[in-house]
Design an enzyme around this catalytic site. Structure first.
Site, mmCIF file in Angstrom:
data_model
loop_
_atom_site.group_PDB
_atom_site.id
_atom_site.type_symbol
_atom_site.label_atom_id
_atom_site.label_comp_id
_atom_site.label_asym_id
_atom_site.label_seq_id
_atom_site.Cartn_x
_atom_site.Cartn_y
_atom_site.Cartn_z
ATOM 1 N N SER A 1 0.719 -1.131 -0.002
ATOM 2 C CA SER A 1 0.037 0.046 -0.160
ATOM 3 C C SER A 1 0.857 1.233 0.002
ATOM 4 O O SER A 1 0.417 2.412 -0.534
ATOM 5 C CB SER A 1 -0.990 0.199 1.267
ATOM 6 O OG SER A 1 -0.260 -0.314 2.454
ATOM 7 N N ASP B 1 10.445 0.967 -2.097
ATOM 8 C CA ASP B 1 9.585 -0.368 -1.838
ATOM 9 C C ASP B 1 9.280 -0.013 -0.134
ATOM 10 O O ASP B 1 10.077 0.561 0.746
ATOM 11 C CB ASP B 1 10.389 -1.654 -1.902
ATOM 12 C CG ASP B 1 9.428 -2.824 -1.887
ATOM 13 O OD1 ASP B 1 8.176 -2.680 -1.656
ATOM 14 O OD2 ASP B 1 10.007 -3.905 -2.125
ATOM 15 N N GLY B 2 8.236 -0.560 0.245
ATOM 16 C CA GLY B 2 7.785 -0.493 1.492
ATOM 17 C C GLY B 2 8.599 -1.528 2.481
ATOM 18 O O GLY B 2 9.331 -2.226 1.913
ATOM 19 N N ASP C 1 7.611 -3.983 6.169
ATOM 20 C CA ASP C 1 6.563 -4.611 7.110
ATOM 21 C C ASP C 1 7.192 -4.316 8.659
ATOM 22 O O ASP C 1 6.548 -3.818 9.598
ATOM 23 C CB ASP C 1 6.378 -6.108 7.407
ATOM 24 C CG ASP C 1 5.587 -6.549 6.016
ATOM 25 O OD1 ASP C 1 4.620 -6.044 5.645
ATOM 26 O OD2 ASP C 1 6.342 -7.215 5.140
ATOM 27 N N LYS D 1 10.189 -8.223 5.291
ATOM 28 C CA LYS D 1 9.321 -7.838 4.123
ATOM 29 C C LYS D 1 8.653 -8.974 3.687
ATOM 30 O O LYS D 1 8.987 -10.264 4.065
ATOM 31 C CB LYS D 1 10.213 -7.091 2.926
ATOM 32 C CG LYS D 1 10.740 -5.740 2.965
ATOM 33 C CD LYS D 1 11.221 -5.074 2.060
ATOM 34 C CE LYS D 1 10.749 -5.231 0.541
ATOM 35 N NZ LYS D 1 9.171 -4.777 0.641
ATOM 36 N N GLY E 1 5.035 -9.311 3.712
ATOM 37 C CA GLY E 1 3.811 -9.238 3.911
ATOM 38 C C GLY E 1 2.627 -9.555 2.782
ATOM 39 O O GLY E 1 1.582 -9.914 2.985
ATOM 40 N N GLY E 2 3.305 -8.853 1.803
ATOM 41 C CA GLY E 2 2.629 -8.927 0.406
ATOM 42 C C GLY E 2 2.916 -10.058 -0.357
ATOM 43 O O GLY E 2 2.474 -10.183 -1.715
ATOM 44 N N GLU F 1 11.117 -8.746 -4.800
ATOM 45 C CA GLU F 1 11.555 -7.556 -4.065
ATOM 46 C C GLU F 1 12.911 -7.658 -3.890
ATOM 47 O O GLU F 1 13.883 -6.798 -3.984
ATOM 48 C CB GLU F 1 10.591 -7.410 -2.970
ATOM 49 C CG GLU F 1 9.124 -6.920 -3.084
ATOM 50 C CD GLU F 1 8.405 -6.846 -1.741
ATOM 51 O OE1 GLU F 1 7.436 -6.146 -1.759
ATOM 52 O OE2 GLU F 1 8.649 -7.391 -0.909
ATOM 53 N N LYS G 1 5.990 1.042 11.311
ATOM 54 C CA LYS G 1 6.938 -0.081 10.891
ATOM 55 C C LYS G 1 8.058 -0.071 11.934
ATOM 56 O O LYS G 1 8.948 -0.970 11.490
ATOM 57 C CB LYS G 1 6.945 0.169 9.480
ATOM 58 C CG LYS G 1 5.735 0.148 8.648
ATOM 59 C CD LYS G 1 5.040 -1.137 8.431
ATOM 60 C CE LYS G 1 3.737 -1.120 7.761
ATOM 61 N NZ LYS G 1 3.812 -0.990 6.375
HETATM 62 C C1 5RP Z 1 5.303 -6.945 0.275
HETATM 63 C C2 5RP Z 1 5.968 -6.228 0.890
HETATM 64 C C3 5RP Z 1 5.409 -4.879 1.326
HETATM 65 O O1 5RP Z 1 6.572 -3.875 1.027
HETATM 66 C C4 5RP Z 1 5.233 -4.750 2.887
HETATM 67 O O2 5RP Z 1 4.208 -5.824 3.048
HETATM 68 C C5 5RP Z 1 4.706 -3.301 3.314
HETATM 69 O O3 5RP Z 1 3.325 -3.261 2.844
HETATM 70 P P1 5RP Z 1 2.568 -2.026 3.189
HETATM 71 O O4 5RP Z 1 3.082 -0.725 2.495
HETATM 72 O O5 5RP Z 1 1.123 -2.352 2.432
HETATM 73 O O6 5RP Z 1 2.280 -1.873 4.525
HETATM 74 O O7 5RP Z 1 6.886 -6.559 1.390
HETATM 75 O O8 5RP Z 1 5.813 -8.165 -0.143
#
Ligand code: 5RP
Length: 232
Positions: A30, A83-84, A86, A96, A98-99, A105, A123
């Site tokens: 997200s 990139d984001g 967790d 990382k 979660g998605g 990645e 985070k």
């Molecule tokens: C996906 C990831 C994301 O970067 C991680 O889950 C963070 O997601 P978000 O920005 O929705 O909190 O590692 O595999």
């Protein structure tokens, strides 16, 4: 969505690092979605960049917004990946996945001149492990691999790991973009993340794990107003 403003502010701060002509790794999740959306606005205004998506979800999003993409096979240099995460600790070590996109990645972050993390303040952690650590494994033998993952986590100092196969739709295991399964490893605390990473990488059947050690060089934490940029 919680922390929406903070995520968007982190993404907006990351946009400031983008320069004409760059090839960019596009993260998943997200927070990364905000970055891709803001990037699309800049492209519409004339910015010339190309993206390399870290997941099929991000590929679809970028395509729908008109962000030009490069197939990974045609990429020889990625200047910046945004990139984001967790979880992020004080040494910029990350959890990382979660998605479920951790494999692509990590390949793309590792191939980049700079990996930049964008995240909201929830985070930030002192010690990694409250977020269940995703470990991507081959479907073949995954129950055996799960036992070896347990042993590896124990050997790294995690006191009582609990491992679950991540479910997708129905009660079937979720299948990643790479055709694998995800083991979510509930650790509470990972006292030695580099050692856990080393031991997990040595388990046959483990394709990749969600510990990103020594990869992120810039962490941007979005605030209610603006963002804090931390360089490592
Ligand atoms: C996906 C990831 C994301 O970067 C991680 O889950 C963070 O997601 P978000 O920005 O929705 O909190 O590692 O595999």
């Amino acid at each position: 969505m919680a922390y929406e403003r903070e995520k968007e502010n982190a993404a907006a701060a990351a946009i400031e690092f983008v320069e004409d002509g760059m090839t960019l790794g596009l993260g998943t999740g997200s927070t990364a979605k905000f970055f891709v959306e803001l990037l699309a606005e800049e492209i519409a205004d004339g910015l010339m960049v190309k993206g390399v998506p870290t997941s099929e979800d991000t590929r679809r999003l970028a395509e729908s917004l008109g962000v030009p993409l490069l197939p990974i096979e045609h990429v020889d240099r990625i200047q910046l990946t945004v990139d984001g995460a967790d979880e992020v600790d004080e040494k910029a070590q990350l959890i990382k996945g979660g998605g479920a996109a951790l494999l692509r990645e990590k390949i793309i972050a590792n191939a980049s001149d700079l990996m930049m993390v964008i995240a909201d303040p929830s985070k930030q952690v002192e010690v990694l492990g409250a977020f269940p650590l995703p470990v991507e494994v081959t479907p073949f033998g995954y129950t055996i691999t799960a036992k070896k993952v347990y042993d590896a986590l124990r050997a790294s100092g995690v006191s009582k790991p609990r491992i679950e196969v991540r479910n997708g739709s129905g009660s079937k295991p979720l299948v990643t973009d790479g055709g694998n399964y995800i083991l979510d490893c509930h650790c509470s605390i990972i006292p030695d993340a580099p050692e856990a990473a080393r031991l997990l990488s040595a388990v046959p059947g483990v394709v990749e794990h969600g510990l990103f050690i020594g990869m992120a060089r810039t962490v941007i934490i979005g605030q209610d107003v603006g963002a804090a940029v931390i360089e490592y």
